[in-house]
Design an enzyme around this catalytic site. Structure first.
Site, mmCIF file in Angstrom:
data_model
loop_
_atom_site.group_PDB
_atom_site.id
_atom_site.type_symbol
_atom_site.label_atom_id
_atom_site.label_comp_id
_atom_site.label_asym_id
_atom_site.label_seq_id
_atom_site.Cartn_x
_atom_site.Cartn_y
_atom_site.Cartn_z
ATOM 1 N N ARG A 31 0.387 -1.099 -0.099
ATOM 2 C CA ARG A 31 -0.129 0.245 0.169
ATOM 3 C C ARG A 31 1.436 1.143 0.353
ATOM 4 N NH1 ARG A 31 -3.543 -2.405 -1.597
ATOM 5 N NH2 ARG A 31 -5.972 -3.442 -0.532
ATOM 6 N N HIS A 61 -0.718 0.513 -10.011
ATOM 7 C CA HIS A 61 -1.533 -0.044 -8.906
ATOM 8 C C HIS A 61 -2.465 -1.032 -9.628
ATOM 9 C CE1 HIS A 61 -3.634 -0.302 -4.339
ATOM 10 N NE2 HIS A 61 -3.989 -1.766 -5.332
HETATM 11 P P1 NAP Z 1 -2.642 -11.598 3.717
HETATM 12 O O1 NAP Z 1 -3.230 -13.130 3.327
HETATM 13 O O2 NAP Z 1 -3.297 -11.359 5.295
HETATM 14 O O3 NAP Z 1 -0.862 -11.604 4.057
HETATM 15 C C1 NAP Z 1 -0.607 -10.792 5.091
HETATM 16 C C2 NAP Z 1 1.303 -10.503 5.709
HETATM 17 O O4 NAP Z 1 1.544 -9.737 6.612
HETATM 18 C C3 NAP Z 1 0.678 -12.209 6.585
HETATM 19 O O5 NAP Z 1 1.876 -12.742 6.068
HETATM 20 C C4 NAP Z 1 1.383 -11.124 7.697
HETATM 21 O O6 NAP Z 1 2.043 -12.086 8.357
HETATM 22 C C5 NAP Z 1 2.540 -10.357 7.466
HETATM 23 N N1 NAP Z 1 1.873 -8.844 8.040
HETATM 24 C C6 NAP Z 1 0.790 -8.358 8.747
HETATM 25 N N2 NAP Z 1 1.430 -7.123 9.775
HETATM 26 C C7 NAP Z 1 2.522 -8.072 10.118
HETATM 27 C C8 NAP Z 1 3.531 -7.292 10.779
HETATM 28 N N3 NAP Z 1 3.423 -5.929 11.214
HETATM 29 N N4 NAP Z 1 4.846 -7.161 10.898
HETATM 30 C C9 NAP Z 1 5.219 -8.209 9.858
HETATM 31 N N5 NAP Z 1 4.855 -8.906 9.208
HETATM 32 C C10 NAP Z 1 3.029 -8.173 9.630
HETATM 33 O O7 NAP Z 1 -2.292 -10.240 2.755
HETATM 34 P P2 NAP Z 1 -2.053 -10.791 1.330
HETATM 35 O O8 NAP Z 1 -3.730 -11.431 0.290
HETATM 36 O O9 NAP Z 1 -1.221 -11.708 0.490
HETATM 37 O O10 NAP Z 1 -2.434 -9.417 0.944
HETATM 38 C C11 NAP Z 1 -1.055 -8.350 1.385
HETATM 39 C C12 NAP Z 1 -1.017 -7.077 1.334
HETATM 40 O O11 NAP Z 1 -0.701 -6.662 -0.273
HETATM 41 C C13 NAP Z 1 -2.886 -6.816 0.924
HETATM 42 O O12 NAP Z 1 -3.276 -6.365 2.591
HETATM 43 C C14 NAP Z 1 -2.992 -5.038 0.668
HETATM 44 O O13 NAP Z 1 -2.657 -4.227 1.000
HETATM 45 C C15 NAP Z 1 -1.895 -5.622 -1.064
HETATM 46 N N6 NAP Z 1 -2.015 -6.132 -2.447
HETATM 47 C C16 NAP Z 1 -1.601 -5.702 -2.644
HETATM 48 C C17 NAP Z 1 -2.379 -5.577 -4.352
HETATM 49 C C18 NAP Z 1 -2.090 -4.326 -5.702
HETATM 50 O O14 NAP Z 1 -1.624 -4.601 -6.595
HETATM 51 N N7 NAP Z 1 -1.161 -3.511 -5.298
HETATM 52 C C19 NAP Z 1 -2.774 -6.384 -4.940
HETATM 53 C C20 NAP Z 1 -3.487 -7.382 -3.626
HETATM 54 C C21 NAP Z 1 -2.611 -7.575 -2.390
HETATM 55 P P3 NAP Z 1 1.253 -13.187 9.273
HETATM 56 O O15 NAP Z 1 1.662 -14.754 8.319
HETATM 57 O O16 NAP Z 1 1.932 -14.177 10.537
HETATM 58 O O17 NAP Z 1 -0.298 -13.410 9.238
HETATM 59 C C1 GLV Z 2 -5.118 -4.311 -4.541
HETATM 60 O O1 GLV Z 2 -4.521 -3.888 -4.524
HETATM 61 C C2 GLV Z 2 -5.749 -5.228 -3.348
HETATM 62 O O2 GLV Z 2 -6.175 -4.984 -1.859
HETATM 63 O O3 GLV Z 2 -6.339 -6.317 -3.827
#
Ligand code: NAP
Ligand code: GLV
Length: 313
Positions: free
Chosen positions: A228, A276
Site C-alpha cells: 500500500r 496499482h
Molecule cells: P495476507 O494473506 O493477510 O498476508 C499478510 C502478511 O503480512 C502475513 O504474512 C502477515 O503475517 C504479514 N504481516 C502483517 N502485519 C505484519 C507486521 N506488523 N509485521 C510483519 N508481518 C506482518 O494478505 P495478502 O492477501 O497476502 O495481501 C497482502 C497485502 O497486499 C494486502 O493487504 C494489500 O495491501 C496488498 N495487495 C496489493 C495489491 C496490488 O495490486 N498492489 C493486490 C493485492 C494485495 P502473518 O502471516 O504472521 O499473519
Molecule cells: C489491491 O490492491 C488489493 O488489495 O487487492
C-alpha cells in the site's frame, strides 16, 4: 431473492458484474451501489472497494461484506463499519498468480536495470552494460508471507532467486529463510538485495518503508512496493535512490492515487511507476469467488480469508 450491492469499477462495470454473477450465482440480484430503487433493508451482501463512511451501517439486513481487493483498508477506514459482520478479503487463485507474476517481473526488471534500458531507448542510445549479479546472487526478501507473499516466494525460487521472508508470526515455507517480527527484521534486511513489500496497511506497517529501514539494506539494493502507498515515505525512497543506497525501485502503490502529475516519482530515472495493477483479478474471477463464499455462508460453512479486527488485516 438475495441482493448484493456492488461498488467496484463504477456503474459502467455493472453489466459485466451482472453477467458474471448470472453464471455463478443465478439466484442473486446484482445491483449498483447507488441504485435508489433498492431499499436498504433489502440488501444482503455488499461487494466494494471504498464505500462511503456510514453507508454500510445503514443496511439493517446486511449479512456479509466483501472487499473487492485483498486489502480492505478502504472499508475498515469507515468509523461506523458494522464490525460484527464478516468482512471477506478477496483471494481468488488468479490474484496470487498475478501478484507472483508482477513480483517476478519487478525483481527481474531491477536485476537487469530495465528502467535504464527504457530511458536509453527513448533517447535512441545504444549503451551496453552488464548487470552486476545473477538471480542466484541476488537474495529477494518478501515482507508479508500471506496469500500474496507465499506465492511470490515460490515463483521467485523458480527463477533462481534465493528467497527470504518476513512475517508477524513464524512461518515455515519450503526453501525460504523465514524471519519473524520486529526482533528479526534487521537480520532479514541485512542480506536482502531486492526488498518486496506485500504487507497489509495496519497501524504497525504504516510508513515502514522509510529512511531507517532502507539504511539497513545492503548498499545498492532494489525496492518493490506492491503493498500500500501508506507503507512508503516517497521522499525517503527518492533520497535513498539519489544517494545510491537504493539502485532502483518499482512502485505500484502510492499515498495518493492516481499519482498526481507533479509527483517526482513519475520522472525519476530510477523509479518505475505502475498504476496499482500488481494483482487485479478479473471481475469474472471475483464474481466466482464471491458466489462460492455466499454458498458457504448460506450452508453454514466457515468462511475463509476473513478480516480480523484485532490484528488489523
Ligand atoms: P495476507 O494473506 O493477510 O498476508 C499478510 C502478511 O503480512 C502475513 O504474512 C502477515 O503475517 C504479514 N504481516 C502483517 N502485519 C505484519 C507486521 N506488523 N509485521 C510483519 N508481518 C506482518 O494478505 P495478502 O492477501 O497476502 O495481501 C497482502 C497485502 O497486499 C494486502 O493487504 C494489500 O495491501 C496488498 N495487495 C496489493 C495489491 C496490488 O495490486 N498492489 C493486490 C493485492 C494485495 P502473518 O502471516 O504472521 O499473519
Ligand atoms: C489491491 O490492491 C488489493 O488489495 O487487492
Amino acid at each position: 431473492m438475495p441482493t448484493i450491492l456492488v461498488k467496484s469499477g463504477g456503474e459502467a462495470a455493472m453489466p459485466e458484474w451482472q453477467r458474471h454473477f448470472a453464471e455463478f450465482a443465478p439466484d442473486l440480484a446484482v445491483r449498483w451501489w447507488d441504485d435508489g430503487a433498492v431499499a436498504p433493508d433489502a440488501v444482503d451482501y455488499v461487494l466494494a472497494w471504498d464505500p462511503e463512511a456510514g453507508r454500510l451501517g445503514g443496511l439493517p439486513n446486511l449479512k456479509v461484506i466483501f472487499g473487492s481487493g485483498a486489502g480492505v483498508d478502504g472499508i475498515t477506514a469507515d468509523p461506523a463499519l458494522p464490525r460484527h459482520l464478516p468482512l471477506v478479503r478477496m483471494a481468488p487463485e488468479g490474484a496470487t498468480q498475478r501478484m507472483g507474476e508482477f513480483v517476478c517481473w519487478a525483481a527481474l526488471s531491477l536485476l537487469k536495470d530495465a528502467r535504464r534500458m527504457a530511458l536509453n531507448q527513448a533517447m535512441a542510445q545504444w549503451q551496453d552494460f552488464e548487470p552486476e549479479r545473477t538471480a542466484a546472487e541476488t537474495p529477494v526478501g518478501i515482507m508479508g508471507l500471506g496469500n500474496m507473499g507465499s506465492r511470490a516466494c515460490a515463483m521467485l525460487q523458480g527463477l533462481g532467486f534465493p528467497v527470504r521472508g518476513w512475517s508477524r508470526t513464524r512461518k515455515d515455507l519450503p526453501g525460504v529463510r523465514c524471519f519473524t517480527g520486529a526482533a528479526e527484521l534487521d537480520d532479514f534486511l541485512s542480506e536482502t538485495r531486492i526488498l518486496v513489500c506485500l504487507l497489509p496497511a495496519t497501524v504497525e506497517t504504516n510508513g515502514i518503508l522509510a529512511a531507517p529501514l532502507l539504511a539497513k539494506l545492503p548498499r545498492g539494493a532494489g525496492l518493490v512496493n506492491a503493498g500500500r502507498g501508506s507503507h512508503q515515505k516517497i521522499e525517503d525512497i527518492i533520497a535513498a535512490l539519489d544517494a545510491g543506497q537504493l539502485s532502483g525501485a518499482v512502485l505500484d502503490v502510492f499515498e495518493k492515487e492516481p499519482l498526481p502529475a507533479g509527483s517526482p516519482a513519475w520522472a525519476h530515472p530510477k523509479i518505475t511507476v505502475t498504476p496499482h495493477v500488481a494483482s487485479l483479478p478479473s471481475r469474472r474471477e471475483r464474481a466466482q469467488y464471491v458466489a462460492r463464499v455466499i454458498a458457504d455462508f448460506t450452508a453454514g460453512r466457515p468462511l475463509a480469508n476473513l478480516y480480523d479486527h484485532a490484528r488489523g488485516y
